[in-house]
Design a protein around this motif. Structure first.
Motif, PDB file in Angstrom:
ATOM      1  N   VAL A  91     -11.172 -48.869 -10.041  1.00  0.00           N
ATOM      2  CA  VAL A  91     -10.461 -48.034 -11.115  1.00  0.00           C
ATOM      3  C   VAL A  91      -9.188 -47.582 -10.159  1.00  0.00           C
ATOM      4  O   VAL A  91      -8.789 -47.675  -9.087  1.00  0.00           O
ATOM      5  CB  VAL A  91     -10.923 -46.747 -10.765  1.00  0.00           C
ATOM      6  N   ARG A  92      -7.786 -47.996 -10.661  1.00  0.00           N
ATOM      7  CA  ARG A  92      -6.705 -47.402 -10.685  1.00  0.00           C
ATOM      8  C   ARG A  92      -5.433 -46.509 -10.483  1.00  0.00           C
ATOM      9  O   ARG A  92      -5.007 -45.360 -11.474  1.00  0.00           O
ATOM     10  CB  ARG A  92      -5.386 -48.735 -11.491  1.00  0.00           C
ATOM     11  N   GLY A  93      -5.618 -46.105  -8.990  1.00  0.00           N
ATOM     12  CA  GLY A  93      -5.750 -44.299  -9.048  1.00  0.00           C
ATOM     13  C   GLY A  93      -6.379 -43.714  -8.206  1.00  0.00           C
ATOM     14  O   GLY A  93      -6.730 -43.848  -7.519  1.00  0.00           O
ATOM     15  N   MET A 138      -9.523 -47.538 -20.534  1.00  0.00           N
ATOM     16  CA  MET A 138      -7.827 -46.877 -20.598  1.00  0.00           C
ATOM     17  C   MET A 138      -7.415 -48.224 -20.344  1.00  0.00           C
ATOM     18  O   MET A 138      -6.506 -48.638 -20.914  1.00  0.00           O
ATOM     19  CB  MET A 138      -8.477 -46.701 -18.536  1.00  0.00           C
ATOM     20  N   GLU A 139      -8.109 -50.076 -19.890  1.00  0.00           N
ATOM     21  CA  GLU A 139      -7.797 -50.927 -19.847  1.00  0.00           C
ATOM     22  C   GLU A 139      -7.185 -52.003 -21.393  1.00  0.00           C
ATOM     23  O   GLU A 139      -6.535 -51.996 -21.389  1.00  0.00           O
ATOM     24  CB  GLU A 139      -9.257 -52.210 -19.420  1.00  0.00           C
ATOM     25  N   GLU A 140      -8.606 -51.401 -22.131  1.00  0.00           N
ATOM     26  CA  GLU A 140      -8.311 -51.592 -23.728  1.00  0.00           C
ATOM     27  C   GLU A 140      -7.133 -50.925 -24.323  1.00  0.00           C
ATOM     28  O   GLU A 140      -6.470 -51.027 -25.050  1.00  0.00           O
ATOM     29  CB  GLU A 140      -9.393 -50.097 -24.244  1.00  0.00           C
ATOM     30  N   LEU A 141      -6.630 -49.630 -23.621  1.00  0.00           N
ATOM     31  CA  LEU A 141      -5.405 -48.699 -24.324  1.00  0.00           C
ATOM     32  C   LEU A 141      -4.208 -49.150 -23.262  1.00  0.00           C
ATOM     33  O   LEU A 141      -3.087 -49.008 -23.989  1.00  0.00           O
ATOM     34  CB  LEU A 141      -5.347 -47.236 -24.133  1.00  0.00           C
ATOM     35  N   LYS A 142      -4.285 -49.439 -21.948  1.00  0.00           N
ATOM     36  CA  LYS A 142      -3.427 -49.757 -21.166  1.00  0.00           C
ATOM     37  C   LYS A 142      -3.609 -50.940 -20.450  1.00  0.00           C
ATOM     38  O   LYS A 142      -3.924 -50.429 -19.474  1.00  0.00           O
ATOM     39  CB  LYS A 142      -2.220 -49.014 -21.548  1.00  0.00           C
ATOM     40  N   PRO A 143      -3.782 -51.968 -20.671  1.00  0.00           N
ATOM     41  CA  PRO A 143      -3.775 -53.062 -19.633  1.00  0.00           C
ATOM     42  C   PRO A 143      -3.927 -52.541 -17.710  1.00  0.00           C
ATOM     43  O   PRO A 143      -4.084 -52.780 -16.807  1.00  0.00           O
ATOM     44  CB  PRO A 143      -4.259 -53.829 -19.841  1.00  0.00           C
ATOM     45  N   VAL A 180       1.425 -41.703 -14.037  1.00  0.00           N
ATOM     46  CA  VAL A 180       0.516 -41.462 -14.663  1.00  0.00           C
ATOM     47  C   VAL A 180      -0.095 -42.202 -15.864  1.00  0.00           C
ATOM     48  O   VAL A 180       0.851 -40.921 -16.977  1.00  0.00           O
ATOM     49  CB  VAL A 180      -0.946 -41.095 -13.747  1.00  0.00           C
ATOM     50  N   ASP A 181      -1.009 -42.389 -16.802  1.00  0.00           N
ATOM     51  CA  ASP A 181      -0.910 -42.535 -18.078  1.00  0.00           C
ATOM     52  C   ASP A 181      -2.596 -42.325 -18.388  1.00  0.00           C
ATOM     53  O   ASP A 181      -2.350 -42.013 -19.367  1.00  0.00           O
ATOM     54  CB  ASP A 181      -1.122 -44.355 -18.218  1.00  0.00           C
TER      55      ASP A 181
END
Length: 330
Positions: free
Chosen positions: A281-283, A251-256, A156-157
């Motif tokens: 949310v993808r998680g 999160m989308e701004e830092l890593k789409p 995960v990021d």
């Protein structure tokens, strides 16, 4: 017949979990499967009336004793909650549920022993409604238990830790500290794989707080040796829904194409997962330990929130069941 139906619903359950384990429908599918298996097991005794009678009597006795035991446990837990956590509505839930359970048992007893048509009709309305709500609660409880034990398998990021309020306006309470400690453990497990994520603390500033929860949470971690450069803050949210939506934007701004793990307390995991799914949310959501005395009221509160999330359907069904119960020939 029932065993084939159970197998069918179990297959649908498995496929639904594989598609998205964060759906409340998964809990209902699992509950239907268990009910059908129970009916099948009872039906297998039809050639032995004595065994069937013993099973029915035993089930009724266990249900009655279990209901009394549960009621008194909830009442005792409710009293403990009031002493430790104060007189707030959320802290009254286990006490009120215990009293309601005793009231339902008393209503059934009055309907069986009394001759009042009104009491009989009230009992007739209450039985299917209580049965429906109890079924959903057991589905929620069982599947929440299973979901909370799903391991984190993917890299995960981000690790998102949800806020829960501060003590004295600035201090992290034990409940929130447990979330942060679990978030750190998830971070360290990911870092050991060679993929250190960003830990995102999420929580705004309440009217009785001196600073945003996210800042207090980040300070808690850094003071205990967590690398400050791996911490991001989401400091605008006031609710779980906002926690997740605002964190998603960061999160989308830092890593789409991010993946994340969301950390909360164990009683809150399944509702947070449902909310995360709705927010896109993808998680996965994982849980941190909670004091045992806090768990019953918190779990009841979580169920009520999930029940009311689908209030049009659930309240409509309970109304129909109540009306059918009143009109039935008892």
């Amino acid at each position: 017949m029932f065993v084939y139906a159970a197998a069918f619903f179990f297959v649908i359950f498995c496929l639904s979990v594989l598609y998205d384990p964060r759906r409340f429908g998964n809990a209902v599918l699992l509950g239907i499967t268990v009910v059908l298996l129970a009916i099948y097991a009872i039906a297998k005794t039809e050639d032995s009336p004595a065994m069937l009678e013993a099973i029915v009597i035993g089930a009724c006795v266990l249900l009655l004793l279990g209901s009394f035991t549960l009621a008194f446990f909830l009442i005792a837990n409710g009293v403990k909650m009031l002493r430790k956590e104060g007189r707030r509505l959320g802290n009254l839930l286990s006490l009120l549920t215990g009293l309601a359970t005793l009231g339902f048992i008393a209503l059934l007893g009055a309907a069986v022993l009394g001759k009042s048509d009104i009491v009989v009709r009230l009992a007739g309305a209450a039985i299917p409604v209580v049965g429906y709500v109890s079924f959903l609660f057991l589905c929620f409880l069982g599947y929440a238990f299973l979901y909370g034990r799903l391991p984190v398998r993917r890299n995960v990021d981000f690790v998102v830790v949800l806020g829960s309020g501060l003590v004295g306006g600035s201090r992290v309470p034990r409940l929130l500290a447990n979330r942060l400690d679990r978030g750190r453990a998830v971070y360290e497990a990911q870092a050991a794989r060679g993929n250190p994520p960003v830990l995102l603390t999420s929580g705004g500033q309440g009217p009785d707080e001196d600073l945003p929860e996210a800042d207090a949470m980040a300070r808690y971690l850094v003071e205990r040796g967590f690398p400050e450069e791996r911490v991001q803050r989401e400091n605008r949210s006031r609710t779980t829904d906002e926690n997740l939506r605002f964190s998603k934007s960061i999160m989308e701004e830092l890593k789409p194409d991010y993946r994340c793990v969301v950390v909360t307390n164990n009683f809150h995991v399944f509702r947070a997962a449902i909310t995360a799914r709705k927010a896109g949310v993808r998680g996965q959501v994982v849980g941190a330990p909670t004091a045992a005395y806090f768990w019953p009221s918190a779990t009841i509160r979580e169920f009520i929130a999930v029940f009311l999330r689908h209030k049009a359907v659930n309240l409509g069904i309970t109304l129909v069941l109540g009306l059918l119960g009143v009109s039935a020939d008892l």
